[in-house]
Design an enzyme around this catalytic site. Structure first.
Site, mmCIF file in Angstrom:
data_model
loop_
_atom_site.group_PDB
_atom_site.id
_atom_site.type_symbol
_atom_site.label_atom_id
_atom_site.label_comp_id
_atom_site.label_asym_id
_atom_site.label_seq_id
_atom_site.Cartn_x
_atom_site.Cartn_y
_atom_site.Cartn_z
ATOM 1 N N HIS A 1 -0.866 -0.212 -9.951
ATOM 2 C CA HIS A 1 -1.557 -0.889 -8.865
ATOM 3 C C HIS A 1 -2.083 -2.260 -9.420
ATOM 4 O O HIS A 1 -3.086 -2.554 -9.620
ATOM 5 C CB HIS A 1 -2.561 -0.346 -8.012
ATOM 6 N N ARG B 1 0.748 -1.053 -0.152
ATOM 7 C CA ARG B 1 0.027 -0.231 -0.072
ATOM 8 C C ARG B 1 0.823 1.243 -0.304
ATOM 9 O O ARG B 1 1.846 1.304 0.715
ATOM 10 C CB ARG B 1 -1.023 0.096 1.292
#
Ligand code: GLV
Length: 328
Positions: free
Chosen positions: A291, A243
């Site tokens: 991502h 993250r």
């Protein structure tokens, strides 16, 4: 650790005579159809409904969700299980309307294999000097660098959850010198594991590559900052596949600009999508992917979702049950 976390997807399936009832699907990123088809095969009687077309919400007992909108859960009074459509549960644990039911995350073989492949690629790219060859090609230059044996590259993996441990094992199996750091006592075959209580200096001091695999929690937000980058040897590389918010981006930019960090491979960012004027885009030593290090593969993960539903129907914990208090 709950039974769910230990249960492998290949375990004998739990049998339940109870009809499953309805499941609501919510995601702005994932297509519902592959899930409908895959779950139909596993649990033919499951009534699969896609938000906002949910019919009578009181019939909904299960939610399969990715980042549901605020207030989403309030409409479903009879929920018995929430399944997060991904590995990271931060978007669920950081909200204040989470129902008091078991929360399970996905952690299937397909997702693990993709994550392993992403981190192996990023580590090998650095360990085999590929950025130098990418630059040399642009200069039309035959730029020989004598390869180092893999065991001379020291890789540190911080965060030894299911994905972090799988990544560390794969790197060790390939021959890298791998060290792992976690806030809990962990054992990963072939990996020298350390538990961190405070500082990381013993861990960082001689690493060539640091890989972040920590979940985003109250404790890990911006945990990787200037002191971590300063603790690495000059020229070390950084890989982030968990993250973006675990990293202090200003500190990362400063460490990359002043040359203390030799490069970074970043799949995740503090704000996504990364804005077109973000400094990372112009930095030659930053490799950016949008991502996608790992995704959920419905055909592979549906078995675990169906099994979790069966476990709930027979009064047991679901697979991969998380602790919302811990945040993972
Ligand atoms: C992706 O980021 C996931 O958490 O599955």
């Amino acid at each position: 650790m709950s039974k769910g976390l230990n249960a492998a997807a290949d375990d004998t399936l739990v049998r339940s005579s109870e009809k499953p009832g309805a499941l609501v699907f919510y995601s702005q990123f994932d297509e519902p159809e592959p899930w409908r088809v895959a779950l139909k095969e596993m649990l033919p009687e499951l009534d699969f409904r896609v938000h906002p077309d949910v019919g009578n919400p009181d019939e909904v007992r299960f939610a399969l969700v990715w980042r549901p909108e605020p207030g989403f859960f309030a409409g479903f009074k009879n929920l018995q299980l929430v399944v997060n459509l991904g590995a990271g549960v931060d978007s669920l644990t950081n909200r204040d309307d989470l129902p008091d039911v078991p929360i399970s995350r996905l952690s299937d073989k397909g997702m693990i294999a993709l994550m392993r492949s992403y981190v192996l690629f990023a580590v090998i790219r650095y360990a085999r000097d590929m950025p130098s060859f990418e630059q040399a090609k642009r200069r039309r230059e035959w730029h020989y660098i004598h390869p180092r044996p893999l065991h001379q590259t020291r890789v540190g993996v911080v965060g030894l959850g299911v994905l972090g441990a799988a990544v560390a094992t794969a790197l060790a199996e390939l021959g890298f010198d791998v060290r792992g750091l976690d806030k809990e006592e962990k054992q990963v075959p072939g990996v020298k594991c350390m538990r961190h209580a405070g500082g990381w200096d013993d861990f960082l001091g001689d690493l060539d590559i640091l890989v972040n695999m920590m979940p985003l929690t109250g404790q890990t937000r911006k945990l990787i900052g200037a002191d971590v980058f300063d603790g690495l040897p000059k020229g070390a590389k950084f890989i982030n596949a968990s993250r973006g918010q675990v990293v202090d981006e200003d500190a990362l930019i400063a460490a990359l600009r002043d040359g203390h960090l030799g490069g970074a491979t970043l799949d995740v960012f503090e704000n996504e999508p990364l804005s077109p004027d973000h400094p990372f885009w112009d930095m030659e030593n930053v490799y950016i992917t949008p991502h996608l290090a790992s995704i959920t593969v419905p055909e592979m993960a549906a078995r675990d979702v169906a099994e979790s539903i069966r476990l709930i129907l027979s009064g047991q914990d679901p697979l991969h049950c998380i602790d919302p208090g811990k945040g993972y």
